[in-house]
Design a protein around this motif. Structure first.
Motif, short mmCIF file in Angstrom:
data_model
loop_
_atom_site.label_atom_id
_atom_site.label_comp_id
_atom_site.label_asym_id
_atom_site.label_seq_id
_atom_site.Cartn_x
_atom_site.Cartn_y
_atom_site.Cartn_z
N ALA A 127 12.30 36.67 93.80
CA ALA A 127 11.83 35.43 93.16
C ALA A 127 10.57 34.90 93.75
O ALA A 127 10.71 35.23 95.13
N ALA A 128 9.75 34.46 92.93
CA ALA A 128 8.62 33.77 93.48
C ALA A 128 8.17 32.70 92.86
O ALA A 128 8.12 32.54 91.49
N GLY B 145 3.87 36.43 87.54
CA GLY B 145 4.64 37.57 87.21
C GLY B 145 5.20 38.39 88.19
O GLY B 145 3.97 38.91 88.85
N ILE B 146 6.30 38.65 88.37
CA ILE B 146 6.81 39.83 89.28
C ILE B 146 7.47 40.79 88.68
O ILE B 146 8.26 40.33 87.89
N PRO C 188 11.80 24.05 87.57
CA PRO C 188 11.41 22.66 87.84
C PRO C 188 10.04 22.26 87.27
O PRO C 188 9.14 22.98 87.58
N ALA C 189 10.02 20.95 87.01
CA ALA C 189 8.79 20.48 86.66
C ALA C 189 7.85 20.49 87.76
O ALA C 189 8.07 20.28 88.95
N GLY C 190 6.31 20.96 87.61
CA GLY C 190 5.41 21.30 88.71
C GLY C 190 5.83 22.47 89.44
O GLY C 190 4.75 22.85 90.39
N ILE C 191 6.46 23.35 89.07
CA ILE C 191 6.80 24.78 89.58
C ILE C 191 6.46 25.77 88.40
O ILE C 191 6.66 25.63 87.36
N VAL C 192 5.92 26.77 88.94
CA VAL C 192 5.72 28.01 88.01
C VAL C 192 6.53 29.10 88.83
O VAL C 192 6.43 29.22 90.23
N GLY C 193 6.80 30.10 88.29
CA GLY C 193 7.75 31.24 89.14
C GLY C 193 8.11 32.40 88.09
O GLY C 193 7.94 32.41 86.97
N SER C 194 8.62 33.34 88.93
CA SER C 194 8.92 34.73 88.32
C SER C 194 10.28 35.27 88.87
O SER C 194 10.29 34.94 90.20
N TYR D 159 3.24 40.81 81.34
CA TYR D 159 3.89 40.02 80.18
C TYR D 159 4.49 38.83 80.70
O TYR D 159 4.43 37.51 80.27
N LYS D 160 5.32 38.64 82.03
CA LYS D 160 5.89 37.71 82.76
C LYS D 160 4.79 36.63 82.96
O LYS D 160 5.15 35.37 82.75
#
Length: 208
Positions: free
Chosen positions: A90-91, A102-103, A74-80, A150-151
């Protein structure tokens, strides 16, 4: 996973597959022809991601694969996200605090024969040779760390990063340093690794 990520990053994980996890209709086509194992992992890791988002006050939303399979957050979110046999995680974090993360999770066991030759540069091998025996499967830690690099790098650079395009040095204290060998927005990355419950987990974070 909490051992390798800062406290202000929201994490959710699950051992095994979650029989109660469900997909959004928009997510269904991506596993319509998948075998049961693949579908269960895909569903479980997205349930983890939605729990991690909920901890940030975000509503549940479809999490569709984007370019090269990277999830579209979603907009405003970074994750992996990551999954391996028996484990999913998930983070996620606010983009105003973190540029990327990246995880990765892997079983704590030696890599299959020949895989190290495919993923390790001479400098990687030299660094591995300095690590003491009797610890984790160092080759697996290296593999996982390169996956996390990489992630974290891909959302910033928007290009594929090969195993041969980053040199890593693992440290016994649970940290590692990566040097990306190709042009891009970030050339030096740092991360953390940990072992437990038969797993190797790694993470790379890039502050905003």
């Amino acid at each position: 996973m909490a051992a390798v990520l800062p406290e202000d990053i929201s994490i959710a994980h699950h051992h095994g597959t979650d029989p109660h996890a469900t997909l959004f209709p928009e997510e269904e086509p991506f596993v319509a022809r998948a075998v049961a194992k693949r579908r269960a992992e895909y569903t479980t890791v997205r349930a983890c991601a939605r729990r991690a988002l909920a901890a940030l006050g975000r509503p549940p939303v479809p999490l569709l694969p984007g370019e090269r399979g990277a999830p579209r957050w979603p907009a405003g979110i970074v994750g992996s996200m990551t999954h391996c046999p028996g484990y999913s995680a998930a983070a996620v974090a606010p983009a105003q605090r973190w540029r990327s993360l990246g995880i990765d999770a892997e079983e704590n066991a030696p890599l299959p024969p020949g895989v190290l030759d495919m993923i390790a540069l001479p400098a990687d091998r030299e660094a591995l040779a300095t690590l003491p025996p009797g610890g984790p499967s160092w080759d697996r830690v290296l593999f996982s760390a390169k996956e996390s690099v990489y992630k974290a790098w891909f959302p910033l650079a928007r290009r594929f990063l090969d195993f041969s395009e980053a040199e890593l040095v693992l440290s016994e204290d649970g940290t590692f340093a990566a040097r990306v060998l190709v042009p891009g927005p970030v050339r030096e990355l740092g991360g953390r690794w940990a072992v437990g419950d038969g797993l190797v987990v790694t993470a790379v974070t890039v502050r905003a």
